[in-house]
Design a protein around this motif. Structure first.
Motif, mmCIF file in Angstrom:
data_model
loop_
_atom_site.group_PDB
_atom_site.id
_atom_site.type_symbol
_atom_site.label_atom_id
_atom_site.label_comp_id
_atom_site.label_asym_id
_atom_site.label_seq_id
_atom_site.Cartn_x
_atom_site.Cartn_y
_atom_site.Cartn_z
ATOM 1 N N THR A 40 0.829 -1.209 0.000
ATOM 2 C CA THR A 40 0.000 0.000 0.000
ATOM 3 C C THR A 40 0.863 1.257 0.000
ATOM 4 O OG1 THR A 40 -0.140 0.026 2.415
ATOM 5 C CG2 THR A 40 -1.865 -1.165 1.224
ATOM 6 N N HIS B 197 -1.351 4.700 -0.220
ATOM 7 C CA HIS B 197 -2.805 4.574 -0.283
ATOM 8 C C HIS B 197 -3.357 4.425 1.139
ATOM 9 C CE1 HIS B 197 -2.670 4.289 -4.614
ATOM 10 N NE2 HIS B 197 -1.821 3.276 -4.543
ATOM 11 N N SER C 1 -1.884 3.142 5.978
ATOM 12 C CA SER C 1 -2.478 2.472 4.821
ATOM 13 C C SER C 1 -2.892 1.040 5.149
ATOM 14 C CB SER C 1 -1.490 2.471 3.653
ATOM 15 O OG SER C 1 -0.246 1.924 4.054
ATOM 16 N N THR D 29 -6.363 -3.718 4.380
ATOM 17 C CA THR D 29 -6.019 -2.613 3.492
ATOM 18 C C THR D 29 -7.235 -2.277 2.628
ATOM 19 O OG1 THR D 29 -5.253 -4.092 1.725
ATOM 20 C CG2 THR D 29 -3.611 -3.386 3.359
ATOM 21 N N ARG D 30 -7.096 -1.275 1.774
ATOM 22 C CA ARG D 30 -8.137 -0.986 0.806
ATOM 23 C C ARG D 30 -8.349 -2.198 -0.101
ATOM 24 N NH1 ARG D 30 -7.659 4.914 -0.400
ATOM 25 N NH2 ARG D 30 -8.893 5.791 1.327
ATOM 26 N N ILE E 148 -5.893 -3.458 -2.930
ATOM 27 C CA ILE E 148 -4.536 -2.973 -2.638
ATOM 28 C C ILE E 148 -3.858 -4.030 -1.768
ATOM 29 C CG2 ILE E 148 -3.131 -1.081 -1.784
ATOM 30 C CD1 ILE E 148 -4.910 -0.180 -3.994
ATOM 31 N N ASP E 149 -3.206 -4.984 -2.414
ATOM 32 C CA ASP E 149 -2.523 -6.056 -1.696
ATOM 33 C C ASP E 149 -1.165 -6.277 -2.345
ATOM 34 O OD1 ASP E 149 -3.125 -7.280 -4.076
ATOM 35 O OD2 ASP E 149 -4.578 -8.694 -3.254
ATOM 36 N N TYR F 299 -1.118 -6.016 -6.074
ATOM 37 C CA TYR F 299 -1.109 -4.614 -6.506
ATOM 38 C C TYR F 299 0.315 -4.062 -6.466
ATOM 39 C CZ TYR F 299 -1.979 0.423 -6.545
ATOM 40 O OH TYR F 299 -1.950 1.764 -6.855
ATOM 41 N N GLY F 300 1.027 -4.341 -5.384
ATOM 42 C CA GLY F 300 2.388 -3.850 -5.245
ATOM 43 C C GLY F 300 3.312 -4.402 -6.316
#
Length: 262
Positions: free
Chosen positions: A82, A98, A136, A189-190, A193-194, A197-198
């Motif tokens: 995030t 984020h 985040s 997290t959002r 967004i894990d 995602y990163g």
């Protein structure tokens, strides 16, 4: 006809706790030397549920006299990707963050406490705080943030407690991502967004395709916070602890050195 060997990765990524180091502990000199060796030939990423402070104290402080060129190849993604930090020649600075909204944080903290209490998983005498706002990410540490490693590993060796809590909390937070983290933790997290995602952000910002990356993690089981990387299609190697990672790197590093000299 023999099967073709996998191409040498251009980026090697790691989870932190229980992959590069014991939970919330400094990396061993053996791992530090291996990371330095990797940084001379490939990009390296660390993506973990830990916060930025942990990255700095557990890893960066133990890389010795790594120069700016080496540090420029190091990508830090705390709180499950995030946040993303790169070295600007002087220090690691945020590329993105984020953060959760105040309402999202309040809902996550409440759900974690109420569901842990309902399931009998709220520790009355923890080692430090059980709930942590990492900006985040909201993190639940069943035995407290400062619990000793032996107690943490003994608390839920099968992962069953974390999965029950994760499922109960996720049902209350449909707009957020809820995953089992380290040996006693749940990370929120959002949604979307894990760690996948990163890793995708890494591919976009470095120009290194996911097919040219290799990931090491201790929670690649479905529901674990390393699983999204595997599900994304990144070549992934499951490790049991930092010793296992170090053994894997002993086998990997000579192949990278050969590839770099071709």
């Amino acid at each position: 006809m023999t099967a073709s060997r996998p191409t040498a990765p251009r980026l090697v990524a790691f989870d932190l706790d229980d992959t590069l180091a014991p939970s919330k502990s400094a990396i061993d000199p053996r791992i530090a030397a291996q990371l330095r060796a990797l940084l001379r030939v490939v990009d390296v990423a660390i993506i973990s549920g830990g916060n930025e402070t942990q990255f700095r104290s557990q890893v960066i402080a133990h890389l010795g006299d790594a120069d700016a060129a080496e540090l420029a190849r190091l990508h830090l993604l705390p709180t499950c990707g995030t946040r993303y930090l790169r070295h600007d020649g002087t220090d690691f600075v945020a590329v993105y963050a984020h953060d959760l909204s105040d309402d999202e944080k309040t809902a996550a903290l409440l759900a974690l406490r109420e569901e842990a209490e309902r399931l009998g998983l709220w520790e009355p005498n923890p080692w430090g705080e059980i709930l942590e706002d990492r900006g985040s990410q909201i993190t639940f540490s069943a035995l407290g943030q400062q619990a000793p490693g032996a107690a943490k590993h003994a608390w839920d060796p099968s992962g069953e407690k974390r999965l029950r809590l994760r499922d109960a909390v996720a049902a209350r937070l449909p707009g957020l991502e809820v995953r089992a983290g380290g040996s006693t933790s749940i990370d929120i997290t959002r949604a979307g967004i894990d760690k996948a995602y990163g890793m995708t952000a890494l591919a976009e910002r470095t120009g290194i395709p996911l097919d040219d990356m290799l990931f090491y993690g201790d929670r690649l089981d479905e529901g674990g916070n390393d699983y999204p990387v595997l599900a994304l299609g990144v070549r992934s190697i499951a490790v049991a602890d930092w010793h296992s990672t170090a053994d894997e790197l002993d086998a990997l590093l000579p192949t990278l050195t050969v590839a770099a000299t071709r």
